[in-house]
Motif scaffolding. Structure first.
Motif, short mmCIF file in Angstrom:
data_model
loop_
_atom_site.label_atom_id
_atom_site.label_comp_id
_atom_site.label_asym_id
_atom_site.label_seq_id
_atom_site.Cartn_x
_atom_site.Cartn_y
_atom_site.Cartn_z
N SER A 302 0.86 -1.19 0.00
CA SER A 302 0.00 0.00 0.00
C SER A 302 0.89 1.23 0.00
O SER A 302 1.73 1.40 0.89
CB SER A 302 -0.92 0.02 1.22
N ASN A 305 -2.85 5.94 -1.04
CA ASN A 305 -4.14 5.27 -1.28
C ASN A 305 -4.06 4.17 -2.34
O ASN A 305 -5.06 3.51 -2.62
CB ASN A 305 -5.18 6.30 -1.73
N VAL A 306 -2.88 3.98 -2.95
CA VAL A 306 -2.73 2.97 -4.01
C VAL A 306 -2.37 1.64 -3.37
O VAL A 306 -1.43 1.55 -2.57
CB VAL A 306 -1.65 3.38 -5.03
N GLN A 307 -3.14 0.61 -3.73
CA GLN A 307 -2.94 -0.73 -3.19
C GLN A 307 -2.55 -1.67 -4.32
O GLN A 307 -3.21 -1.69 -5.36
CB GLN A 307 -4.22 -1.25 -2.51
N ILE A 308 -1.48 -2.42 -4.12
CA ILE A 308 -1.00 -3.38 -5.11
C ILE A 308 -1.06 -4.76 -4.48
O ILE A 308 -0.34 -5.06 -3.52
CB ILE A 308 0.43 -3.07 -5.57
N ILE A 316 -4.46 -3.90 -8.87
CA ILE A 316 -4.03 -2.56 -8.43
C ILE A 316 -5.28 -1.71 -8.25
O ILE A 316 -6.07 -1.55 -9.20
CB ILE A 316 -3.09 -1.92 -9.48
N ASP A 317 -5.53 -1.19 -7.06
CA ASP A 317 -6.70 -0.37 -6.81
C ASP A 317 -6.34 0.71 -5.79
O ASP A 317 -5.17 0.86 -5.43
CB ASP A 317 -7.89 -1.23 -6.33
N THR A 318 -7.35 1.45 -5.37
CA THR A 318 -7.13 2.49 -4.37
C THR A 318 -8.04 2.23 -3.19
O THR A 318 -9.13 1.67 -3.32
CB THR A 318 -7.42 3.89 -4.95
N LEU A 323 -7.86 6.23 -9.35
CA LEU A 323 -6.53 5.72 -9.63
C LEU A 323 -6.03 6.39 -10.91
O LEU A 323 -6.67 6.30 -11.97
CB LEU A 323 -6.56 4.19 -9.82
#
Length: 719
Positions: A302, A305-308, A316-318, A323
């Motif tokens: 993380s 706010n970007v989550q991988i 890959i989301d936020t 995004l």
């Protein structure tokens, strides 16, 4: 009748089918049938006897079942030229405990999950065990054996030297009385050595492990080397794999070439260069982190706010907000397929699609979205890029038109329509087109002129001429149209007034007079004629009484016929002879007189108004019954033959049969064979009707499809 049905009723000899034969229903072949080409069976094929196939046999699709009981035998006379693969894994056996195969010959590799050998197993070449080998009995190896890993639960007696190229896993005690050379030894438990241990260049003496030359390598074969107490490295320490430190560690200088795992806090005050870093738990970096190699985050990462890989693997989301993928003015490239689950909005000025096929599920393709009016949408449409100039189909605000830069080429049979009414096709102008500004047309073959009158100036011929007098159409001339001084063929019935003698040319023939003869005493003469016969030569006399005649009158002197009332009674009663049940028998003599008249009854049949059945019985031999109509022979009936001089037609089309399913004709002899089931209705296979003509050639038999005009030739084989 199809060729297959003809063969179905034939027996005694082998039958051959060389051409196309379509057979619907069941056929029983009484003798062998030889197919020269392919045999296609749409339904089931049941063979009551033996089935012998000489050529290649292919079974496509479905399930192939051989035999219906374990008493049936399947014999392979040939060889198997393909793989034999079971339908399901680990579900079917090859042989059984009571019925075993004799010998098994395998030239390649045998992949067996578990191998159970009841008796001896002889291996001519090498034996390679990728997994473990469990031998419950004795293992007698006469030659050299290379074993990478050997797990021995009991005692092992070696009569000669044992050479082990790989590792030895000894779970129990290892008692070696003589000298033992061990290149690599893995001891899981405690190894107690009373004296020194010398293994190649490695020597263990007391608490010291040293080498006579080269580096000392401690290798756990992919496992973990654990040091229970402190470890002091006087020189440099190089860890090429994972270095796991649980407690506090002070490193003056540390170089990590690959992955490093820290289970507790790692406090680095200065600059640290990590070629590979593995973080097992949460890690916090107060300043920027620069990673020149790959970042491996197995549990996801993380960043703000970007989550991988946090929500799902490969995602890959936020955690909140949009995004944004920004290449800083460059190009963002997706190497593989891209699936957009939501809407796709492109805000740039140009969208380039280099794919060869674009598939769009939407029924409506919209361009110029959001245009305020027609002027804003002007020029919207489709453009085909071409090196010879762009080809366009665009909206034109002026006139509200669709403008095309190229011709529109409709397919054959298509037309231009307005309000679903045909306006123009390849050959016809639509009937709804009643007004036009055409300045020239081709030849008008037929039609009715309903327009304004055509002026003389628009006609190829606008005048007529009679007897040298010419008038324009619609014109008048008061001059007498005809001067009869030059006229010919004028009918006398059109004359008026009388003709004087001086106007007559020549004499009037007797045929032009109302009365041109005179009669004296019964003798008639034409005007201008003469008769030298005496006036009373009775040759010309009339009204002479027969009572004054003398002698007899011969038959040659009779003029006409003698009335029946003048004849003598012949003795035959005047009556009508013959009826619907009796045939008249009339006897006439040489002078033509009817001397007798009787009737005879018609045998076994009544004839009435020709609307009842008639039976003709011939009690003799070799008799014929001949039917005539209008003086011509229609049919001749013999004991075993009917000869017809005309056609035989049913009274209705497609409703009568020739023969029946239980009563058939033996053979049918005809010239060409004309077939059509249009009146009867569609067939029982696909419901269509057809019309075919079968004709004979000198060397071939031909089939013509009357509906589409196609012609075929039967392929036959000479026997």
């Amino acid at each position: 009748m199809s060729r297959a049905r003809e063969l179905a009723k034939a027996g005694g000899v082998q039958q051959r089918i060389a051409g196309f034969s379509s057979h619907v229903g069941m056929s029983t072949f009484l003798a062998a049938v030889h197919m020269e080409n392919n045999l296609t069976v749409d339904g089931n094929a049941n063979v009551g006897g033996n089935l012998t196939v000489t050529g290649t046999t292919t079974f496509n699709g479905g399930t192939l079942t051989l035999g219906d009981a374990n008493t049936d035998n399947i014999v392979f006379g040939g060889e198997v030229d393909s793989n034999i693969i079971p339908d399901d894994d680990n579900s079917f056996d090859l042989g059984s405990s009571s019925k075993e195969w004799k010998d098994l010959y395998i030239d390649g590799t045998a992949h067996v999950d578990t191998l159970d050998v009841d008796e001896n197993a002889g291996i001519i070449g090498n034996l390679t065990l990728t997994g473990n080998g469990d031998f419950n009995g004795d293992l007698d190896v006469d030659g050299t054996t290379n074993l990478d890993v050997v797990d021995i639960d009991g005692a092992v007696d070696m009569a000669s030297n044992l050479v082990i190229a790989g590792n030895i896993d000894a779970n129990g005690n290892l008692d070696v009385d003589g000298t033992t050379d061990l290149d690599a030894t893995n001891v899981v438990g405690t190894l107690t050595v009373t004296g020194d241990i010398a293994a190649d260049n490695v020597t263990i003496n007391g608490n010291t492990v040293s080498t006579s030359s080269g580096n000392l390598t401690i290798d756990s074969s992919g496992g973990t080397v654990a040091v229970a107490d402190n470890i002091t490295v006087s020189g440099n320490g190089s860890v090429t794999g994972t270095f796991d430190v649980d407690g506090a560690t002070t490193l003056d200088g540390l170089t990590v070439a690959e992955g490093a795992s820290f289970s507790s806090t790692l406090d680095v005050d200065g600059a640290t260069t990590l070629d590979g870093l593995t973080v097992a738990e949460a890690a916090t970096f107060d300043v920027g982190v620069t990673i020149t190699g790959a970042l491996d985050a197995n549990g996801g990462a993380s960043i703000d706010n970007v989550q991988i890989g946090v929500t799902n693997d490969n995602e890959i989301d936020t955690s909140s907000g949009n995004l944004v993928i920004d290449s800083a003015g460059g190009t963002t490239t997706v190497d593989d397929n891209l699936t957009v689950s939501g809407n796709l909005t492109v805000n740039g000025t140009t969208t380039t699609i280099n794919s060869t096929t674009v598939a769009i599920d939407d029924k409506n393709f919209q361009v110029a979205t959001g245009a305020a009016d027609d002027a804003a949408a002007d020029g919207a449409g489709l453009t085909v890029d071409s090196g010879d100039g762009d080809k366009t189909f665009n909206f034109e605000a002026t006139g509200d038109n669709w403008g095309a830069s190229e011709n529109l080429n409709l397919a054959s049979g298509k037309a231009y329509k307005i309000n679903n009414a045909s306006i123009l096709n390849a050959t016809t102008l639509g009937s709804s087109v009643v007004a036009s500004s055409l300045t020239s047309v081709g030849t008008i073959a037929t039609g009715v002129w309903n327009g304004t009158a055509i002026t003389n100036a628009n006609l190829a011929n606008s005048s007529v001429s009679y007897g040298g007098i010419s008038l324009s159409l619609g014109g008048t001339d008061a001059t007498p149209a005809f001067d009869l001084s030059d006229a010919t063929n004028y009918p006398t019935s059109s004359l008026s007034g009388t003709i004087t003698n001086t106007q007559l040319a020549g004499s009037i023939a007797n045929g032009k007079l109302a009365n041109s003869t005179v009669s004296y005493g019964g003798i008639s003469l034409s005007l201008g004629g003469s008769d030298a016969t005496p006036a009373f030569d009775l040759q010309d006399a009339t009204g002479y009484p027969t009572s004054s005649l003398t002698g007899t009158i011969t038959n040659a002197q009779l003029a006409g016929s003698i009335e029946g009332t003048k004849l003598e009674n012949s003795g035959v009663t005047a009556a009508a002879y013959g009826s619907s049940s009796a045939i008249p028998i009339i006897t006439v003599d040489a002078q033509g007189l009817v001397t007798s008249a009787t009737t005879t009854a018609i045998d076994s049949t009544t004839i009435s108004q020709l609307n009842t059945s008639v039976a003709c019985t011939d009690s003799g031999s070799n008799g014929l019954v001949t039917v005539t109509a209008d003086g011509s022979t229609v049919a001749v009936f013999d004991q075993a033959l009917i000869t017809v001089t005309g056609n035989i037609l049913p009274e209705a089309n497609g409703t009568r049969d020739l023969g029946a399913s239980g009563t058939r004709w033996a053979n049918v002899y005809s010239s060409d064979l004309d077939l059509s089931n249009q009146a009867k209705g569609g067939n029982s296979v696909d419901g269509t009707w057809g019309s075919y003509l079968v004709e004979e050639g000198e060397d071939h038999l031909f089939l013509t499809n009357r509906r589409n005009g196609k012609k075929y030739r039967f392929m036959v084989e000479e026997v």
